[in-house]
Motif scaffolding. Structure first.
Motif, PDB file in Angstrom:
ATOM      1  N   HIS A   1       0.841  -1.203   0.000  1.00  0.00           N
ATOM      2  CA  HIS A   1       0.000   0.000   0.000  1.00  0.00           C
ATOM      3  C   HIS A   1       0.874   1.251   0.000  1.00  0.00           C
ATOM      4  O   HIS A   1       0.692   2.179  -0.780  1.00  0.00           O
ATOM      5  N   GLU A   2       1.861   1.270   0.897  1.00  0.00           N
ATOM      6  CA  GLU A   2       2.782   2.407   0.999  1.00  0.00           C
ATOM      7  C   GLU A   2       3.610   2.554  -0.286  1.00  0.00           C
ATOM      8  O   GLU A   2       3.871   3.663  -0.743  1.00  0.00           O
ATOM      9  N   MET A   3       4.033   1.438  -0.872  1.00  0.00           N
ATOM     10  CA  MET A   3       4.841   1.480  -2.095  1.00  0.00           C
ATOM     11  C   MET A   3       4.041   2.117  -3.240  1.00  0.00           C
ATOM     12  O   MET A   3       4.556   2.984  -3.955  1.00  0.00           O
ATOM     13  N   VAL A   4       2.804   1.703  -3.386  1.00  0.00           N
ATOM     14  CA  VAL A   4       1.957   2.281  -4.430  1.00  0.00           C
ATOM     15  C   VAL A   4       1.753   3.774  -4.165  1.00  0.00           C
ATOM     16  O   VAL A   4       1.852   4.601  -5.076  1.00  0.00           O
TER      17      VAL A   4
ATOM     18  N   LEU B   1      -0.518  -2.958 -11.291  1.00  0.00           N
ATOM     19  CA  LEU B   1      -0.231  -4.051 -10.360  1.00  0.00           C
ATOM     20  C   LEU B   1      -0.926  -5.298 -10.864  1.00  0.00           C
ATOM     21  O   LEU B   1      -2.078  -5.233 -11.298  1.00  0.00           O
ATOM     22  N   ILE B   2      -0.222  -6.432 -10.835  1.00  0.00           N
ATOM     23  CA  ILE B   2      -0.836  -7.712 -11.188  1.00  0.00           C
ATOM     24  C   ILE B   2      -0.969  -8.540  -9.915  1.00  0.00           C
ATOM     25  O   ILE B   2      -0.105  -8.485  -9.033  1.00  0.00           O
ATOM     26  N   THR B   3      -2.050  -9.263  -9.820  1.00  0.00           N
ATOM     27  CA  THR B   3      -2.337 -10.060  -8.629  1.00  0.00           C
ATOM     28  C   THR B   3      -3.026 -11.358  -9.028  1.00  0.00           C
ATOM     29  O   THR B   3      -3.673 -11.432 -10.077  1.00  0.00           O
ATOM     30  N   ASN B   4      -2.916 -12.362  -8.169  1.00  0.00           N
ATOM     31  CA  ASN B   4      -3.685 -13.585  -8.399  1.00  0.00           C
ATOM     32  C   ASN B   4      -5.118 -13.409  -7.893  1.00  0.00           C
ATOM     33  O   ASN B   4      -5.950 -14.283  -8.058  1.00  0.00           O
ATOM     34  N   GLY B   5      -5.393 -12.283  -7.265  1.00  0.00           N
ATOM     35  CA  GLY B   5      -6.750 -11.940  -6.850  1.00  0.00           C
ATOM     36  C   GLY B   5      -7.187 -12.467  -5.511  1.00  0.00           C
ATOM     37  O   GLY B   5      -8.203 -12.025  -4.969  1.00  0.00           O
ATOM     38  N   THR B   6      -6.434 -13.371  -4.929  1.00  0.00           N
ATOM     39  CA  THR B   6      -6.894 -14.008  -3.691  1.00  0.00           C
ATOM     40  C   THR B   6      -6.804 -13.096  -2.480  1.00  0.00           C
ATOM     41  O   THR B   6      -7.478 -13.339  -1.485  1.00  0.00           O
ATOM     42  N   LEU B   7      -5.968 -12.069  -2.554  1.00  0.00           N
ATOM     43  CA  LEU B   7      -5.823 -11.155  -1.413  1.00  0.00           C
ATOM     44  C   LEU B   7      -6.608  -9.857  -1.613  1.00  0.00           C
ATOM     45  O   LEU B   7      -6.493  -8.937  -0.801  1.00  0.00           O
TER      46      LEU B   7
ATOM     47  N   VAL C   1      -8.587  -3.490   0.426  1.00  0.00           N
ATOM     48  CA  VAL C   1      -7.560  -3.353  -0.611  1.00  0.00           C
ATOM     49  C   VAL C   1      -8.128  -2.582  -1.794  1.00  0.00           C
ATOM     50  O   VAL C   1      -7.480  -1.667  -2.320  1.00  0.00           O
ATOM     51  N   ALA C   2      -9.337  -2.924  -2.211  1.00  0.00           N
ATOM     52  CA  ALA C   2      -9.958  -2.199  -3.329  1.00  0.00           C
ATOM     53  C   ALA C   2     -10.115  -0.725  -2.992  1.00  0.00           C
ATOM     54  O   ALA C   2      -9.891   0.145  -3.850  1.00  0.00           O
ATOM     55  N   GLN C   3     -10.443  -0.419  -1.749  1.00  0.00           N
ATOM     56  CA  GLN C   3     -10.627   0.970  -1.344  1.00  0.00           C
ATOM     57  C   GLN C   3      -9.332   1.767  -1.445  1.00  0.00           C
ATOM     58  O   GLN C   3      -9.312   2.868  -1.971  1.00  0.00           O
ATOM     59  N   TRP C   4      -8.208   1.190  -0.932  1.00  0.00           N
ATOM     60  CA  TRP C   4      -6.962   1.962  -1.032  1.00  0.00           C
ATOM     61  C   TRP C   4      -6.489   2.074  -2.469  1.00  0.00           C
ATOM     62  O   TRP C   4      -5.886   3.075  -2.853  1.00  0.00           O
TER      63      TRP C   4
ATOM     64  N   ILE D   1      -8.440   2.443  -5.041  1.00  0.00           N
ATOM     65  CA  ILE D   1      -9.246   3.541  -5.595  1.00  0.00           C
ATOM     66  C   ILE D   1      -8.754   4.877  -5.067  1.00  0.00           C
ATOM     67  O   ILE D   1      -8.572   5.829  -5.824  1.00  0.00           O
ATOM     68  N   GLU D   2      -8.522   4.966  -3.771  1.00  0.00           N
ATOM     69  CA  GLU D   2      -8.058   6.223  -3.163  1.00  0.00           C
ATOM     70  C   GLU D   2      -6.719   6.674  -3.729  1.00  0.00           C
ATOM     71  O   GLU D   2      -6.497   7.862  -3.938  1.00  0.00           O
ATOM     72  N   LEU D   3      -5.821   5.728  -3.990  1.00  0.00           N
ATOM     73  CA  LEU D   3      -4.507   6.069  -4.530  1.00  0.00           C
ATOM     74  C   LEU D   3      -4.525   6.210  -6.053  1.00  0.00           C
ATOM     75  O   LEU D   3      -3.518   6.538  -6.651  1.00  0.00           O
ATOM     76  N   GLN D   4      -5.660   5.944  -6.638  1.00  0.00           N
ATOM     77  CA  GLN D   4      -5.852   6.039  -8.089  1.00  0.00           C
ATOM     78  C   GLN D   4      -4.896   5.121  -8.844  1.00  0.00           C
ATOM     79  O   GLN D   4      -4.193   5.538  -9.764  1.00  0.00           O
ATOM     80  N   LEU D   5      -4.872   3.851  -8.418  1.00  0.00           N
ATOM     81  CA  LEU D   5      -4.129   2.842  -9.157  1.00  0.00           C
ATOM     82  C   LEU D   5      -4.609   2.910 -10.600  1.00  0.00           C
ATOM     83  O   LEU D   5      -5.808   2.902 -10.865  1.00  0.00           O
ATOM     84  N   ASN D   6      -3.680   3.004 -11.541  1.00  0.00           N
ATOM     85  CA  ASN D   6      -4.063   3.203 -12.932  1.00  0.00           C
ATOM     86  C   ASN D   6      -4.563   1.935 -13.604  1.00  0.00           C
ATOM     87  O   ASN D   6      -5.440   2.000 -14.468  1.00  0.00           O
ATOM     88  N   ARG D   7      -3.995   0.795 -13.242  1.00  0.00           N
ATOM     89  CA  ARG D   7      -4.436  -0.439 -13.877  1.00  0.00           C
ATOM     90  C   ARG D   7      -4.192  -1.594 -12.923  1.00  0.00           C
ATOM     91  O   ARG D   7      -3.123  -1.717 -12.342  1.00  0.00           O
ATOM     92  N   LEU D   8      -5.205  -2.454 -12.796  1.00  0.00           N
ATOM     93  CA  LEU D   8      -5.115  -3.665 -11.987  1.00  0.00           C
ATOM     94  C   LEU D   8      -5.274  -4.851 -12.924  1.00  0.00           C
ATOM     95  O   LEU D   8      -6.254  -4.940 -13.666  1.00  0.00           O
ATOM     96  N   TRP D   9      -4.295  -5.725 -12.903  1.00  0.00           N
ATOM     97  CA  TRP D   9      -4.339  -6.952 -13.692  1.00  0.00           C
ATOM     98  C   TRP D   9      -4.638  -8.095 -12.724  1.00  0.00           C
ATOM     99  O   TRP D   9      -3.988  -8.220 -11.697  1.00  0.00           O
TER     100      TRP D   9
END
Length: 179
Positions: free
Chosen positions: A120-123, A135-141, A146-149, A151-159
């Motif tokens: 979270h801090e790194m992003v 960021l790419i994830t296997n989705g299990t976490l 997590v979705a809220q942060w 959105i708040e940090l304006q992650l540009n793309r989630l894979w």
């Protein structure tokens, strides 16, 4: 055919030099002495950014994962599992900030980025320096928190990586998870 996302007017001075708007020069890292490239076609000129500036930086915050997938290459290696330290990450930030333009930062690799305790801090830090973040994830976490942060940090793309189109084929690869 390439989609035009914005059209910018440029001028030609009395010596035949192209004059580009300052914001365009900054966006593409075109400072005095920089060499850029023109892609010439029959009916167009395409300005390409300087070759020396990467468009994307890949960061593997951890090589650890919360799953034991059958197809993972980590099943056949002897590398010690670990996470990126704050000190290494700060050196990475410093290096990225020195680039112009600032490249997109992609968190991924052989590990699950969301399993890093400071992801979270790194992003947040990467977004603070003005970089786009993927960021790419296997989705299990993924969770509501997590979705809220993200959105708040304006992650540009989630894979989200999914290895199987059915519950059965997914379970055959993703040992320890359900589709």
């Amino acid at each position: 055919m390439k989609k035009i996302t914005r059209l910018i007017s440029i001028q030609v001075d009395d010596q035949g030099r192209l004059i580009l708007p300052p914001e365009l020069l900054e966006q593409y890292g075109l400072v005095s002495g920089t060499t850029a490239r023109l892609d010439l076609t029959d009916n167009s000129l395409n300005l390409l950014p300087a070759e020396s500036t990467p468009g994307r930086v890949y960061v593997e915050p951890t090589n650890a994962c919360n799953l034991g997938c059958r197809t993972c290459m980590r099943n056949n290696w002897d590398e010690q599992l670990g996470t990126m330290s704050r000190q290494t990450f700060e050196r990475l930030i410093s290096g990225i900030k020195s680039l112009s333009p600032i490249p997109t930062v992609f968190f991924g690799g052989l590990g699950e980025p969301l399993s890093h305790p400071n992801i979270h801090e790194m992003v947040a830090r990467i977004r603070e320096i003005g970089a786009e973040v993927e960021l790419i994830t296997n989705g299990t976490l993924l969770s509501n928190d997590v979705a809220q942060w993200m959105i708040e940090l304006q992650l540009n793309r989630l894979w989200v990586s999914i290895d199987g189109a059915t519950a059965e084929s997914y379970a055959d690869v993703r040992l320890g998870d359900k589709l």
